[in-house]
Design a protein around this motif. Sequence first.
Motif, PDB file in Angstrom:
ATOM      1  N   THR A  16       2.230  -0.427  -9.413  1.00 10.15           N
ATOM      2  CA  THR A  16       1.336  -0.209  -8.286  1.00 10.15           C
ATOM      3  C   THR A  16       1.596   1.163  -7.688  1.00 10.15           C
ATOM      4  O   THR A  16       2.565   1.848  -8.028  1.00 10.15           O
ATOM      5  CB  THR A  16       1.553  -1.268  -7.208  1.00 10.15           C
ATOM      6  N   TYR A  58      -6.107  -2.599  -2.318  1.00 11.72           N
ATOM      7  CA  TYR A  58      -5.044  -2.612  -1.332  1.00 11.72           C
ATOM      8  C   TYR A  58      -5.064  -3.951  -0.591  1.00 11.72           C
ATOM      9  O   TYR A  58      -6.145  -4.479  -0.309  1.00 11.72           O
ATOM     10  CB  TYR A  58      -5.256  -1.439  -0.361  1.00 11.72           C
ATOM     11  N   ASN A  96      -2.360  -3.098  -4.480  1.00 11.45           N
ATOM     12  CA  ASN A  96      -2.082  -1.749  -4.955  1.00 11.45           C
ATOM     13  C   ASN A  96      -1.740  -0.924  -3.713  1.00 11.45           C
ATOM     14  O   ASN A  96      -2.639  -0.456  -3.012  1.00 11.45           O
ATOM     15  CB  ASN A  96      -3.301  -1.185  -5.687  1.00 11.45           C
TER      16      ASN A  96
END
Length: 396
Positions: free
Chosen positions: A84, A243, A246
């Motif tokens: 990530t 997100y 990530n």
Amino acid sequence: MFAKRQSALAATAGTAPRAKDGPSLKPVVDALKKPPVAAGLAGLLLLSTSALFLTVLGDPKAGTPSAHVALEREAAAAPAPVPTGFEAFSMGAMGLYQNLAGGADPAAGGDAVITLPDGGSVSGQGAPITAPVHTASPLAKAPIAGLSQPGSNGPLPMIAPDGRVPAQAYARPFRPNGKPRVSLIVGGLGLNAVTTRAAIERLPPEVTLSFVPYADNLQGWIDQARAQGHEVMLEMPMEPTGYPDNDPGPYTLLADGGADDVTAKMDWLLSRATGYFGVTNYLGDRFAGSDTGMNAFLSVLRQRGVAFLDDGSFQRRPGAWARASADRVIDRTQSPAAIVAALNGLEAQAKLRGSALGAGFSYPVTVEAAARWTAGLEQRGLQLAPASSLSMRPGR
């Protein structure tokens, strides 16, 4: 001897012949007494007895417990997941990036040997950097007086009272020679000492280097890069799609964070070191769609005299003190063949349009390919230029 035989025959002459009881078994018995024949018959008898026993009584182990084991070839290990954004910015995960290039599938060209136009070559993935160390052409040591001010987390860039700005003062000086210009940014530096040092020493001073703000000893790395002649940038972690799964880290600029949140996080990010002429994005496709977030971000950079050069994801976003967008990312596929092809495409674009800007990550294979490719640019009719020379003031 002959006389004795005649006497024996004479003695038996005239007697009645002996009756025959049938065939004699003596030859058979004599044969059976021979050791090889006896052994063979014994073995045959044993086999016959065993067969008769199994036929009549069945398998003597038929009632005992038994187990069956299926033997299968072990499946190939699944490839390591792509880290990530936050893992990419963390010290513990850089081992993934060290090995990422070396773990590519050879069928995809990972072990190819690419011969470049200048006769150099790029070997397989993750190979040691073999390009020569460049002679240093040092830039002014940071901080330059008048270009920073104290902040709550450290020194912040500022426009000097006499009008000097970090975007110009910390940029590498450049004088065009009339040839098409090509520039390259290599980022992700500061976390892995081996690749960071290789990029600093093996890439020409005209290659711009970009550093991760979370790196330990960040100022030391920037000082080394500038001492070698490289202009440098800081990477701004920005909210990507996916997100927080990530996650580029705790100081990620969020699309819905608001202007105050963006400004507060940038105060921390920009105060991590001095000596950079501009910043670039790390991820951020979702943040790029936020008018509030982007306006606050670009406004801070404009007020502080800092340039913004992105990886090509923000081409429709003007602002900052100066702007530029990369024309292509050169190492979306981490193989020598793919990277050299991207670099050659960048070269062709520069010849067509007069200039071109590329961006890449500090994978070992990227540094190796870039070092070899830049070595022959002059002979191929191009000029290697620092990325700052391709940035422009808004409205100009």
